[in-house]
Design an enzyme around this catalytic site. Structure first.
Site, PDB file in Angstrom:
ATOM      1  N   ASN A  93      31.371  51.427  44.522  1.00 25.79           N
ATOM      2  CA  ASN A  93      31.407  50.350  44.802  1.00 25.79           C
ATOM      3  C   ASN A  93      32.203  48.776  44.009  1.00 25.79           C
ATOM      4  O   ASN A  93      32.273  47.457  44.601  1.00 25.79           O
ATOM      5  CB  ASN A  93      30.219  49.779  45.256  1.00 25.79           C
ATOM      6  CG  ASN A  93      29.793  48.149  45.375  1.00 25.79           C
ATOM      7  OD1 ASN A  93      30.574  47.486  45.810  1.00 25.79           O
ATOM      8  ND2 ASN A  93      29.509  46.903  44.204  1.00 25.79           N
ATOM      9  N   SER A 145      38.562  47.545  51.505  1.00 24.61           N
ATOM     10  CA  SER A 145      38.454  46.699  51.953  1.00 24.61           C
ATOM     11  C   SER A 145      39.705  46.856  52.934  1.00 24.61           C
ATOM     12  O   SER A 145      40.782  47.959  53.281  1.00 24.61           O
ATOM     13  CB  SER A 145      38.388  45.618  51.033  1.00 24.61           C
ATOM     14  OG  SER A 145      39.328  44.648  51.927  1.00 24.61           O
ATOM     15  N   TYR A 158      45.105  42.824  44.983  1.00 22.91           N
ATOM     16  CA  TYR A 158      43.738  43.454  45.245  1.00 22.91           C
ATOM     17  C   TYR A 158      43.861  44.387  46.719  1.00 22.91           C
ATOM     18  O   TYR A 158      42.998  45.467  46.145  1.00 22.91           O
ATOM     19  CB  TYR A 158      42.588  41.869  46.275  1.00 22.91           C
ATOM     20  CG  TYR A 158      41.465  42.464  46.692  1.00 22.91           C
ATOM     21  CD1 TYR A 158      40.516  43.242  45.551  1.00 22.91           C
ATOM     22  CD2 TYR A 158      41.206  42.445  48.282  1.00 22.91           C
ATOM     23  CE1 TYR A 158      39.228  43.342  46.430  1.00 22.91           C
ATOM     24  CE2 TYR A 158      40.417  42.399  48.694  1.00 22.91           C
ATOM     25  CZ  TYR A 158      38.830  42.919  47.652  1.00 22.91           C
ATOM     26  OH  TYR A 158      38.009  43.356  48.139  1.00 22.91           O
ATOM     27  N   SER A 161      45.505  47.143  45.398  1.00 23.17           N
ATOM     28  CA  SER A 161      44.263  48.560  44.632  1.00 23.17           C
ATOM     29  C   SER A 161      43.390  49.212  45.875  1.00 23.17           C
ATOM     30  O   SER A 161      42.753  50.299  45.597  1.00 23.17           O
ATOM     31  CB  SER A 161      43.432  47.882  44.316  1.00 23.17           C
ATOM     32  OG  SER A 161      42.549  46.927  44.346  1.00 23.17           O
ATOM     33  N   LYS A 162      43.080  48.002  46.660  1.00 25.29           N
ATOM     34  CA  LYS A 162      42.469  48.913  47.958  1.00 25.29           C
ATOM     35  C   LYS A 162      43.322  49.741  48.904  1.00 25.29           C
ATOM     36  O   LYS A 162      41.865  51.182  49.199  1.00 25.29           O
ATOM     37  CB  LYS A 162      41.152  47.482  48.570  1.00 25.29           C
ATOM     38  CG  LYS A 162      40.170  47.006  47.664  1.00 25.29           C
ATOM     39  CD  LYS A 162      39.036  47.956  47.175  1.00 25.29           C
ATOM     40  CE  LYS A 162      38.539  47.250  46.182  1.00 25.29           C
ATOM     41  NZ  LYS A 162      36.923  47.615  46.426  1.00 25.29           N
TER      42      LYS A 162
END
Length: 249
Positions: A93, A145, A158, A161-162
């Site tokens: 997480n 995400s 971001y 990476s997700k």
């Protein structure tokens, strides 16, 4: 009533705040013993961990880890192995947000985001998977995400990476399935955490208004999906990326 995770051991990174904290509480309520990975332990965190132990008659063991430091990540894996020889659940997480337009995203920022949101999570998964393989059982849950799929401006680092984490989930599931280890990802939409406060109001409202439910998620909404994936209720579910985003179209 039978608890869904009775006597199971769950490792949760980023367990002292936001979604991770809510997942820890939900798992503890359902009988799991928690190994809570976090950067630091405050007096408030100690009170919180003790309250979970007393309320649900489970154990909560903290493990300090700096996700941007490879040596710290490796050290945390060794500490986890000392705490328990059997790990049933791993929830990856921990993560950081990043907002910058493509032309303004530096290599330093990109590497930092990937180190925490991807590389360190893979390293922890590799270490914990060794324990799970020995026990021929386990559930790994990766927090991706909807930014992995929605290319809004300013989400290069971001979102990428997700996206990498969502893709890695499928490879992990394919390779670990023969050891009865399931690997799935959750892709939350706008969720009321610290990251929610970091978003611009316009960006938040754009995503919320494009969803069918027209509201931001509560951390509990994501924790409940995690509970399903951690429990035997999802015993035939693996290699999936579940979007918990209120129906963003």
């Amino acid at each position: 009533m039978t608890k869904l995770l009775q006597n199971k051991v769950a490792v949760i990174s980023g367990a002292n705040r936001g979604i991770g904290k809510c997942i820890a509480e939900t798992f503890a309520e359902n009988g799991a013993n928690i190994i809570a990975c976090m950067r630091s332990v405050s007096p408030e965190t100690v009170i919180w961990m003790n309250s979970l132990e007393n309320k649900f008659n489970i154990s909560v063991k903290p493990v300090l880890v700096e996700m941007s430091d490879e040596k710290s990540v490796k050290k945390s894996i060794k500490e986890i192995m000392v705490i328990s020889k059997k790990i049933d659940i791993l929830v990856n997480n921990a993560g950081i947000a990043s907002g910058a337009l493509f032309q303004m995203t530096t290599g330093v920022e990109l590497r930092k985001v990937f180190e925490i949101n991807f590389f360190s999570q893979i390293a922890i998964s590799q270490g914990i998977a060794k324990i799970m393989v020995k026990n021929k059982s386990g559930s790994i849950i990766n927090l991706s995400s909807t930014a992995a799929f929605i290319a809004d401006s300013g989400t290069l680092a971001y979102g990428s990476s997700k996206s990498a984490f969502a893709r890695a989930t499928q490879s992990m599931a394919s390779e670990l399935g023969s050891s009865n280890i399931r690997v799935n990802a959750i892709a939350p939409g706008v969720t009321k955490t610290d990251m929610f406060e970091q978003m611009s109001i316009d960006a938040r409202n754009k995503l919320i208004n494009s969803s069918a439910l027209k509201r931001a998620a509560e951390p509990k909404d994501i924790a409940n999906v995690s509970l399903f994936l951690a429990s035997d209720l999802s015993s035939h579910v693996t290699g999936q990326v579940i979007r918990a985003d209120g129906g963003i179209s």
